[in-house]
Design a protein around this motif. Structure first.
Motif, PDB file in Angstrom:
ATOM      1  N   ASP A 287       0.843  -1.195   0.000  1.00  0.00           N
ATOM      2  CA  ASP A 287       0.000   0.000   0.000  1.00  0.00           C
ATOM      3  C   ASP A 287       0.877   1.243   0.000  1.00  0.00           C
ATOM      4  O   ASP A 287       1.807   1.357   0.811  1.00  0.00           O
ATOM      5  CB  ASP A 287      -0.916   0.014   1.223  1.00  0.00           C
ATOM      6  N   VAL A 288       0.573   2.158  -0.919  1.00  0.00           N
ATOM      7  CA  VAL A 288       1.280   3.432  -1.006  1.00  0.00           C
ATOM      8  C   VAL A 288       0.249   4.547  -0.827  1.00  0.00           C
ATOM      9  O   VAL A 288      -0.764   4.586  -1.537  1.00  0.00           O
ATOM     10  CB  VAL A 288       2.002   3.596  -2.362  1.00  0.00           C
ATOM     11  N   ASP A 332     -13.354  18.344   5.153  1.00  0.00           N
ATOM     12  CA  ASP A 332     -12.506  18.174   6.325  1.00  0.00           C
ATOM     13  C   ASP A 332     -11.049  18.408   5.955  1.00  0.00           C
ATOM     14  O   ASP A 332     -10.358  17.532   5.472  1.00  0.00           O
ATOM     15  CB  ASP A 332     -12.690  16.748   6.877  1.00  0.00           C
ATOM     16  N   GLY A 333     -10.577  19.643   6.180  1.00  0.00           N
ATOM     17  CA  GLY A 333      -9.190  19.969   5.877  1.00  0.00           C
ATOM     18  C   GLY A 333      -8.946  20.284   4.409  1.00  0.00           C
ATOM     19  O   GLY A 333      -7.896  20.765   4.054  1.00  0.00           O
ATOM     20  N   ALA A 334      -9.919  20.007   3.539  1.00  0.00           N
ATOM     21  CA  ALA A 334      -9.806  20.260   2.097  1.00  0.00           C
ATOM     22  C   ALA A 334      -8.569  19.602   1.511  1.00  0.00           C
ATOM     23  O   ALA A 334      -7.936  20.117   0.611  1.00  0.00           O
ATOM     24  CB  ALA A 334      -9.805  21.759   1.806  1.00  0.00           C
ATOM     25  N   LYS A 335      -8.173  18.445   2.077  1.00  0.00           N
ATOM     26  CA  LYS A 335      -7.037  17.700   1.568  1.00  0.00           C
ATOM     27  C   LYS A 335      -7.512  16.314   1.147  1.00  0.00           C
ATOM     28  O   LYS A 335      -8.655  15.940   1.369  1.00  0.00           O
ATOM     29  CB  LYS A 335      -5.933  17.594   2.625  1.00  0.00           C
ATOM     30  N   TYR A 336      -6.592  15.561   0.589  1.00  0.00           N
ATOM     31  CA  TYR A 336      -6.977  14.246   0.098  1.00  0.00           C
ATOM     32  C   TYR A 336      -5.781  13.317   0.121  1.00  0.00           C
ATOM     33  O   TYR A 336      -4.725  13.632  -0.415  1.00  0.00           O
ATOM     34  CB  TYR A 336      -7.536  14.369  -1.326  1.00  0.00           C
ATOM     35  N   MET A 337      -5.964  12.161   0.756  1.00  0.00           N
ATOM     36  CA  MET A 337      -4.938  11.119   0.778  1.00  0.00           C
ATOM     37  C   MET A 337      -5.287  10.075  -0.266  1.00  0.00           C
ATOM     38  O   MET A 337      -6.350   9.445  -0.198  1.00  0.00           O
ATOM     39  CB  MET A 337      -4.878  10.472   2.166  1.00  0.00           C
ATOM     40  N   ALA A 338      -4.422   9.894  -1.250  1.00  0.00           N
ATOM     41  CA  ALA A 338      -4.653   8.895  -2.279  1.00  0.00           C
ATOM     42  C   ALA A 338      -4.099   7.562  -1.811  1.00  0.00           C
ATOM     43  O   ALA A 338      -3.012   7.488  -1.237  1.00  0.00           O
ATOM     44  CB  ALA A 338      -3.993   9.297  -3.596  1.00  0.00           C
ATOM     45  N   TRP A 339      -4.849   6.504  -2.087  1.00  0.00           N
ATOM     46  CA  TRP A 339      -4.472   5.150  -1.659  1.00  0.00           C
ATOM     47  C   TRP A 339      -4.239   4.297  -2.896  1.00  0.00           C
ATOM     48  O   TRP A 339      -5.156   3.993  -3.642  1.00  0.00           O
ATOM     49  CB  TRP A 339      -5.565   4.566  -0.782  1.00  0.00           C
ATOM     50  N   PHE A 340      -2.979   3.916  -3.120  1.00  0.00           N
ATOM     51  CA  PHE A 340      -2.600   3.029  -4.219  1.00  0.00           C
ATOM     52  C   PHE A 340      -2.310   1.649  -3.644  1.00  0.00           C
ATOM     53  O   PHE A 340      -1.536   1.520  -2.691  1.00  0.00           O
ATOM     54  CB  PHE A 340      -1.381   3.578  -4.961  1.00  0.00           C
ATOM     55  N   HIS A 341      -2.917   0.634  -4.229  1.00  0.00           N
ATOM     56  CA  HIS A 341      -2.766  -0.734  -3.726  1.00  0.00           C
ATOM     57  C   HIS A 341      -2.260  -1.639  -4.832  1.00  0.00           C
ATOM     58  O   HIS A 341      -2.700  -1.557  -5.979  1.00  0.00           O
ATOM     59  CB  HIS A 341      -4.110  -1.252  -3.209  1.00  0.00           C
ATOM     60  N   SER A 342      -1.334  -2.499  -4.478  1.00  0.00           N
ATOM     61  CA  SER A 342      -0.799  -3.499  -5.391  1.00  0.00           C
ATOM     62  C   SER A 342      -0.878  -4.856  -4.719  1.00  0.00           C
ATOM     63  O   SER A 342      -0.558  -4.969  -3.531  1.00  0.00           O
ATOM     64  CB  SER A 342       0.655  -3.179  -5.744  1.00  0.00           C
TER      65      SER A 342
END
Length: 343
Positions: A287-288, A332-342
């Motif tokens: 997971d990245v 919420d914070g107006a940010k975004y964490m992208a989740w890359f899965h392999s």
């Protein structure tokens, strides 16, 4: 009657005992219809074709014993092949299991973890959202808190990741700011330097590429000068060649494009590590996470270099965030964490 090997798996039907003994295993049925894996005909025909060894056996052994030897040899050949196919089947099952991210939703947190998380939220308002951290927490909880985790960046949440959520694993931090690195005494923190040009340089290049006809090949392949500018100095030797289950990209800073390098170098390095790891273990789950994915440079860069080796799991959440921001709504914070899965 099926024959079984020592592990209890069926190998083949009774080996042929024909007077002329033509090896029927040359056209053996597929052991697994999905894999269509057949035995190599040469492995069997070499046993029965009229070569010197076969002639010697025919002269020295009775014909019945000779047939028995050939039958046992053919049986053992197919048993060995059955075990090899079974390994492929298990690897295929592992790929399917590792690719399933729905199990992350069911990851449970202890009362201690929830308490630590609430304390962290109060200390780090407007840095990372509750949603962002929950994604990483689930990736660590599903691995029973014993993952190998590499974090680009230090902060007030470093102790939470290393001592709480990954308490049985190994967490390594790479930080380019001396003040932030000094806050995490006792953790595996390495002071590094990013040689990336200011983010605005890359944004200008992106604008130029967007106007060209070669837009889809704007970032690949990179020339030697570009690759050199993405180097990270100060990290321990061999660190990027090690295996990492979870990678969190949360540094360096990029909110002032004319001064900060942004997260292009960590994203590119994460993609390189992911490519090497997939070559070693194609079905192992990795997971990245890329924070501030809502920023254009981080988003374009991650999609270009990470998606060939992984998939963006929470793309729908990112689209919802963009729509809310464009509509003037508050997120919420107006940010975004992208989740890359392999895989």
């Amino acid at each position: 009657m099926d024959r079984f090997d020592t592990t209890g798996y069926s190998c083949s039907r009774r080996a042929p005992q024909h007077s002329q003994l033509i090896c029927c295993l040359n056209s053996v049925r597929s052991i697994n219809a999905g894999l269509h894996d057949h035995l190599n005909a040469r492995m069997c025909t070499d046993l029965v074709k009229p070569n010197m060894q076969a002639r010697h056996l025919r002269r020295s052994l009775p014909i019945k014993k000779l047939y028995a030897i050939f039958a046992v040899a053919a049986f053992l050949v197919e048993c060995a092949n059955a075990r090899r196919v079974r390994v492929l089947e298990e690897e295929q099952d592992n790929c399917v299991t590792a690719a399933n991210t729905s199990m992350y939703v069911a990851a449970a947190f202890t009362d201690r973890e929830i308490t630590g998380f609430r304390r962290l939220v109060l200390q780090t308002r407007a840095q990372e959202t509750t949603y962002d951290r929950t994604l990483v927490m689930r990736a660590l909880a599903i691995r029973e808190h014993k993952a190998r985790m590499l974090v680009f960046g230090c902060g007030r949440d470093s102790v939470f990741w290393a001592k709480h959520m990954n308490r049985h694993g190994e967490t390594v931090f790479l930080e380019d700011n001396k003040e932030w690195a000094a806050l995490n005494v006792g953790l595996k923190t390495h002071l590094v330097k990013y040689n990336t040009a200011p983010l605005q340089t890359w944004l200008d290049k992106m604008d130029a590429d967007a106007a060209s006809a070669d837009r889809h090949n704007a970032w690949t392949p990179l020339n030697e000068q570009q690759i050199a500018s993405l180097s990270i100095t100060g990290a321990p030797a061999g660190l990027f060649e090690q295996w990492w289950d979870v990678i969190l990209v949360d540094a360096p800073m990029g909110f002032v494009p004319t001064e900060h390098p942004g997260r292009l170098a960590p994203i590119y390095m994460s993609a390189s590590m992911l490519a090497r790891q997939r070559a070693r273990r194609p079905c192992a789950a990795v997971d990245v996470f890329v924070h501030d994915f809502d920023r254009r440079a981080e988003r374009e860069w991650a999609l270009t270099f990470l998606t060939p080796h992984s998939r963006l799991v929470n793309a729908a959440d990112g689209l919802a965030l963009q729509r809310a921001k464009q509509g003037g709504g508050t997120v919420d914070g107006a940010k975004y964490m992208a989740w890359f899965h392999s895989p």
